[in-house]
Design a protein around this motif. Structure first.
Motif, PDB file in Angstrom:
ATOM      1  N   GLU A  25     101.122  -6.400  40.185  1.00  0.00           N
ATOM      2  CA  GLU A  25      99.663  -6.244  40.245  1.00  0.00           C
ATOM      3  C   GLU A  25      99.272  -4.784  40.402  1.00  0.00           C
ATOM      4  O   GLU A  25      98.314  -4.319  39.758  1.00  0.00           O
ATOM      5  CB  GLU A  25      99.086  -7.079  41.380  1.00  0.00           C
ATOM      6  N   ARG A  26      99.973  -4.038  41.260  1.00  0.00           N
ATOM      7  CA  ARG A  26      99.641  -2.625  41.447  1.00  0.00           C
ATOM      8  C   ARG A  26      99.899  -1.838  40.166  1.00  0.00           C
ATOM      9  O   ARG A  26      99.105  -0.968  39.789  1.00  0.00           O
ATOM     10  CB  ARG A  26     100.466  -2.005  42.589  1.00  0.00           C
ATOM     11  N   LEU A  27     101.004  -2.144  39.485  1.00  0.00           N
ATOM     12  CA  LEU A  27     101.278  -1.462  38.218  1.00  0.00           C
ATOM     13  C   LEU A  27     100.215  -1.794  37.179  1.00  0.00           C
ATOM     14  O   LEU A  27      99.783  -0.909  36.429  1.00  0.00           O
ATOM     15  CB  LEU A  27     102.671  -1.843  37.703  1.00  0.00           C
ATOM     16  N   GLN A  28      99.781  -3.040  37.141  1.00  0.00           N
ATOM     17  CA  GLN A  28      98.728  -3.430  36.205  1.00  0.00           C
ATOM     18  C   GLN A  28      97.432  -2.688  36.517  1.00  0.00           C
ATOM     19  O   GLN A  28      96.731  -2.235  35.609  1.00  0.00           O
ATOM     20  CB  GLN A  28      98.496  -4.947  36.234  1.00  0.00           C
ATOM     21  N   GLU A  29      97.121  -2.542  37.807  1.00  0.00           N
ATOM     22  CA  GLU A  29      95.922  -1.792  38.194  1.00  0.00           C
ATOM     23  C   GLU A  29      96.006  -0.347  37.713  1.00  0.00           C
ATOM     24  O   GLU A  29      95.020   0.199  37.210  1.00  0.00           O
ATOM     25  CB  GLU A  29      95.743  -1.824  39.712  1.00  0.00           C
ATOM     26  N   LEU A  30      97.178   0.266  37.867  1.00  0.00           N
ATOM     27  CA  LEU A  30      97.340   1.642  37.404  1.00  0.00           C
ATOM     28  C   LEU A  30      97.209   1.718  35.879  1.00  0.00           C
ATOM     29  O   LEU A  30      96.622   2.655  35.353  1.00  0.00           O
ATOM     30  CB  LEU A  30      98.689   2.210  37.848  1.00  0.00           C
ATOM     31  N   ASP A  31      97.761   0.726  35.193  1.00  0.00           N
ATOM     32  CA  ASP A  31      97.640   0.709  33.735  1.00  0.00           C
ATOM     33  C   ASP A  31      96.176   0.546  33.317  1.00  0.00           C
ATOM     34  O   ASP A  31      95.742   1.146  32.338  1.00  0.00           O
ATOM     35  CB  ASP A  31      98.479  -0.419  33.132  1.00  0.00           C
ATOM     36  N   ASP A  32      95.435  -0.267  34.070  1.00  0.00           N
ATOM     37  CA  ASP A  32      94.020  -0.472  33.764  1.00  0.00           C
ATOM     38  C   ASP A  32      93.200   0.793  33.991  1.00  0.00           C
ATOM     39  O   ASP A  32      92.231   1.034  33.271  1.00  0.00           O
ATOM     40  CB  ASP A  32      93.448  -1.620  34.592  1.00  0.00           C
ATOM     41  N   ILE A  33      93.582   1.560  34.989  1.00  0.00           N
ATOM     42  CA  ILE A  33      92.885   2.816  35.277  1.00  0.00           C
ATOM     43  C   ILE A  33      93.105   3.795  34.139  1.00  0.00           C
ATOM     44  O   ILE A  33      92.199   4.478  33.699  1.00  0.00           O
ATOM     45  CB  ILE A  33      93.370   3.451  36.603  1.00  0.00           C
ATOM     46  N   GLY A  34      94.337   3.855  33.672  1.00  0.00           N
ATOM     47  CA  GLY A  34      94.675   4.796  32.614  1.00  0.00           C
ATOM     48  C   GLY A  34      94.827   6.190  33.190  1.00  0.00           C
ATOM     49  O   GLY A  34      94.613   6.442  34.373  1.00  0.00           O
ATOM     50  N   ALA A  35      95.193   7.103  32.367  1.00  0.00           N
ATOM     51  CA  ALA A  35      95.371   8.487  32.809  1.00  0.00           C
ATOM     52  C   ALA A  35      94.006   9.121  33.021  1.00  0.00           C
ATOM     53  O   ALA A  35      93.130   9.016  32.179  1.00  0.00           O
ATOM     54  CB  ALA A  35      96.164   9.267  31.780  1.00  0.00           C
ATOM     55  N   PRO A  36      93.828   9.742  34.178  1.00  0.00           N
ATOM     56  CA  PRO A  36      92.552  10.417  34.402  1.00  0.00           C
ATOM     57  C   PRO A  36      92.388  11.589  33.440  1.00  0.00           C
ATOM     58  O   PRO A  36      93.352  12.223  33.070  1.00  0.00           O
ATOM     59  CB  PRO A  36      92.646  10.898  35.851  1.00  0.00           C
ATOM     60  N   THR A  37      91.175  11.818  33.045  1.00  0.00           N
ATOM     61  CA  THR A  37      90.913  12.936  32.132  1.00  0.00           C
ATOM     62  C   THR A  37      90.309  14.090  32.917  1.00  0.00           C
ATOM     63  O   THR A  37      89.525  13.896  33.843  1.00  0.00           O
ATOM     64  CB  THR A  37      89.948  12.508  31.017  1.00  0.00           C
ATOM     65  N   ALA A  38      90.695  15.256  32.532  1.00  0.00           N
ATOM     66  CA  ALA A  38      90.165  16.454  33.195  1.00  0.00           C
ATOM     67  C   ALA A  38      88.777  16.750  32.651  1.00  0.00           C
ATOM     68  O   ALA A  38      88.501  16.575  31.476  1.00  0.00           O
ATOM     69  CB  ALA A  38      91.094  17.635  32.942  1.00  0.00           C
ATOM     70  N   LYS A  39      87.912  17.154  33.545  1.00  0.00           N
ATOM     71  CA  LYS A  39      86.571  17.559  33.115  1.00  0.00           C
ATOM     72  C   LYS A  39      86.667  18.970  32.557  1.00  0.00           C
ATOM     73  O   LYS A  39      87.316  19.831  33.131  1.00  0.00           O
ATOM     74  CB  LYS A  39      85.606  17.544  34.298  1.00  0.00           C
ATOM     75  N   LEU A  40      86.040  19.140  31.438  1.00  0.00           N
ATOM     76  CA  LEU A  40      86.026  20.476  30.862  1.00  0.00           C
ATOM     77  C   LEU A  40      84.854  21.243  31.450  1.00  0.00           C
ATOM     78  O   LEU A  40      83.724  20.771  31.456  1.00  0.00           O
ATOM     79  CB  LEU A  40      85.885  20.385  29.339  1.00  0.00           C
ATOM     80  N   GLN A  54      99.707  13.670  37.392  1.00  0.00           N
ATOM     81  CA  GLN A  54     101.047  13.715  37.974  1.00  0.00           C
ATOM     82  C   GLN A  54     101.155  12.732  39.137  1.00  0.00           C
ATOM     83  O   GLN A  54     102.142  12.007  39.244  1.00  0.00           O
ATOM     84  CB  GLN A  54     101.375  15.126  38.458  1.00  0.00           C
ATOM     85  N   GLU A  55     100.146  12.680  39.983  1.00  0.00           N
ATOM     86  CA  GLU A  55     100.162  11.746  41.116  1.00  0.00           C
ATOM     87  C   GLU A  55     100.200  10.301  40.633  1.00  0.00           C
ATOM     88  O   GLU A  55     100.919   9.469  41.189  1.00  0.00           O
ATOM     89  CB  GLU A  55      98.945  11.970  42.009  1.00  0.00           C
ATOM     90  N   LEU A  56      99.439  10.003  39.589  1.00  0.00           N
ATOM     91  CA  LEU A  56      99.432   8.663  39.018  1.00  0.00           C
ATOM     92  C   LEU A  56     100.811   8.313  38.475  1.00  0.00           C
ATOM     93  O   LEU A  56     101.324   7.211  38.711  1.00  0.00           O
ATOM     94  CB  LEU A  56      98.375   8.577  37.909  1.00  0.00           C
ATOM     95  N   GLY A  57     101.422   9.245  37.787  1.00  0.00           N
ATOM     96  CA  GLY A  57     102.763   9.030  37.248  1.00  0.00           C
ATOM     97  C   GLY A  57     103.803   8.827  38.332  1.00  0.00           C
ATOM     98  O   GLY A  57     104.681   7.966  38.221  1.00  0.00           O
ATOM     99  N   GLU A  58     103.705   9.622  39.392  1.00  0.00           N
ATOM    100  CA  GLU A  58     104.645   9.492  40.508  1.00  0.00           C
ATOM    101  C   GLU A  58     104.475   8.149  41.211  1.00  0.00           C
ATOM    102  O   GLU A  58     105.456   7.498  41.563  1.00  0.00           O
ATOM    103  CB  GLU A  58     104.457  10.641  41.499  1.00  0.00           C
TER     104      GLU A  58
END
Length: 133
Positions: A25-40, A54-58
């Motif tokens: 479930e936690r992995l699915q939640e992270l997958d649902d969040i997706g990679a955060p995008t940096a604000k330009l 990086q924190e999300l990946g770790e």
């Protein structure tokens, strides 16, 4: 492993199953969040600010490692029970540890006395062996 250690491992089976569901479930939640995008922006990069990607990946790697460990342990336990064959010892271990029945409940389902179930459980635990994968 002695009987007490084997019994402790078998007793953990329901918790292992819960852990597997939790990590999935936690992995699915992270997958649902997706990679955060940096604000330009025109703001310069500030050192010391964490990298969310990086924190999300770790965190994902950590959860995946726990999931893998628990999944392997579950398989080891199930294979150990399967190796007992389709007899009364296997049935006792499945009822007691996989289905979390009390000895009295096992006795009612198998039509043995509770003391007979206790003796058979001890025999089954003594016969139970796991091969670590």
């Amino acid at each position: 492993m002695d009987r007490q250690e084997k019994k402790a491992l078998l007793d953990r089976y329901p918790y292992i199953m819960s852990s597997i569901r939790y990590y999935e479930e936690r992995l699915q939640e992270l997958d649902d969040i997706g990679a955060p995008t940096a604000k330009l922006s025109d703001m310069p990069h500030v050192s010391g600010i964490s990298n969310p990607t990086q924190e999300l990946g770790e965190r994902r790697a950590e959860l995946a490692e726990h999931l893998l460990y628990n999944s392997r342990l579950k398989i080891d336990i199930e294979r150990g029970i399967e190796r007992l064959g389709a007899g009364v010892h296997q049935k006792i271990l499945i009822l007691r540890f996989v289905q979390s029945c009390t000895q009295s409940e096992v006795a009612a389902r198998t039509h043995y006395s509770r003391s007979q179930v206790q003796r058979l459980e001890n025999e089954a635990v003594d016969l139970f062996e796991i091969e670590r994968t």
